[in-house]
Design a protein around this motif. Structure first.
Motif, PDB file in Angstrom:
ATOM      1  N   LEU A  63      67.207  87.156  39.818  1.00  0.00           N
ATOM      2  CA  LEU A  63      67.536  88.581  39.755  1.00  0.00           C
ATOM      3  C   LEU A  63      69.046  88.802  39.746  1.00  0.00           C
ATOM      4  O   LEU A  63      69.549  89.698  39.054  1.00  0.00           O
ATOM      5  N   TYR A  64      69.777  87.987  40.489  1.00  0.00           N
ATOM      6  CA  TYR A  64      71.243  88.054  40.484  1.00  0.00           C
ATOM      7  C   TYR A  64      71.780  87.725  39.089  1.00  0.00           C
ATOM      8  O   TYR A  64      72.662  88.420  38.577  1.00  0.00           O
ATOM      9  N   PHE A  65      71.259  86.672  38.451  1.00  0.00           N
ATOM     10  CA  PHE A  65      71.703  86.328  37.100  1.00  0.00           C
ATOM     11  C   PHE A  65      71.390  87.456  36.115  1.00  0.00           C
ATOM     12  O   PHE A  65      72.185  87.738  35.228  1.00  0.00           O
ATOM     13  N   LEU A  66      70.254  88.099  36.282  1.00  0.00           N
ATOM     14  CA  LEU A  66      69.896  89.208  35.402  1.00  0.00           C
ATOM     15  C   LEU A  66      70.891  90.360  35.577  1.00  0.00           C
ATOM     16  O   LEU A  66      71.385  90.924  34.594  1.00  0.00           O
ATOM     17  N   GLU A  67      71.208  90.684  36.821  1.00  0.00           N
ATOM     18  CA  GLU A  67      72.120  91.797  37.097  1.00  0.00           C
ATOM     19  C   GLU A  67      73.566  91.451  36.751  1.00  0.00           C
ATOM     20  O   GLU A  67      74.254  92.212  36.073  1.00  0.00           O
ATOM     21  N   TRP A  68      74.050  90.314  37.206  1.00  0.00           N
ATOM     22  CA  TRP A  68      75.462  89.964  37.097  1.00  0.00           C
ATOM     23  C   TRP A  68      75.808  89.391  35.726  1.00  0.00           C
ATOM     24  O   TRP A  68      76.816  89.759  35.134  1.00  0.00           O
ATOM     25  N   ALA A  69      74.978  88.454  35.223  1.00  0.00           N
ATOM     26  CA  ALA A  69      75.279  87.760  33.972  1.00  0.00           C
ATOM     27  C   ALA A  69      74.543  88.344  32.774  1.00  0.00           C
ATOM     28  O   ALA A  69      74.802  87.960  31.639  1.00  0.00           O
ATOM     29  N   LYS A  70      73.597  89.247  33.040  1.00  0.00           N
ATOM     30  CA  LYS A  70      72.760  89.826  31.981  1.00  0.00           C
ATOM     31  C   LYS A  70      71.969  88.748  31.245  1.00  0.00           C
ATOM     32  O   LYS A  70      71.788  88.791  30.037  1.00  0.00           O
ATOM     33  N   VAL A  71      71.498  87.753  32.014  1.00  0.00           N
ATOM     34  CA  VAL A  71      70.713  86.640  31.482  1.00  0.00           C
ATOM     35  C   VAL A  71      69.384  86.593  32.232  1.00  0.00           C
ATOM     36  O   VAL A  71      69.360  86.569  33.466  1.00  0.00           O
TER      37      VAL A  71
END
Length: 121
Positions: A63-71
């Motif tokens: 979820l952090y990667f989705l929010e922060w990296a848009k991945v």
């Protein structure tokens, strides 16, 4: 007999592993087959995001990667493989490189946010 596309698949896989090897807290090894890579995120669990949220599970990392990296990545717990993430390298080389580099940036931000503050003497 291998199909003609295998060389491109192996090149994307190897490039993804190469890029992710620069990410603090990730451990990636190339798989023998398939179009996805499992990476250990054990060293990210317990850290805090730049926004102050504690990372408690591999799902939190995804979820952090989705929010922060848009991945978008899949948490390993969905496959009984916690604390790992599942990343696909079936996309184009350019898309895979862009996403992998964004993940590296997100990991660096996570480590910077979790660093102890210097105490003035």
């Amino acid at each position: 007999m291998r199909c003609g596309c295998c060389g491109h698949v192996y090149a994307r896989r190897d490039r993804m592993v190469e890029i992710l090897s620069d990410a603090p807290g990730l451990k990636a090894r190339p798989p023998a087959g398939a179009f996805y890579l499992y990476i250990s995120v054990a060293e990210l669990v317990g850290r805090r995001t730049p926004g102050g949220k504690e990372i408690k599970t591999d799902l939190d990392v995804s979820l952090y990667f989705l929010e922060w990296a848009k991945v978008a990545v899949l948490d390993g717990s969905a496959y009984g493989l916690s604390p790992y993430l599942r990343l696909s390298f079936a996309a184009s080389m350019e898309a895979m490189e862009e996403g992998s580099k964004a993940i590296v940036g997100a990991c660096r931000a996570l480590f910077e946010a979790s660093m102890p503050k210097a105490v003035n003497a």
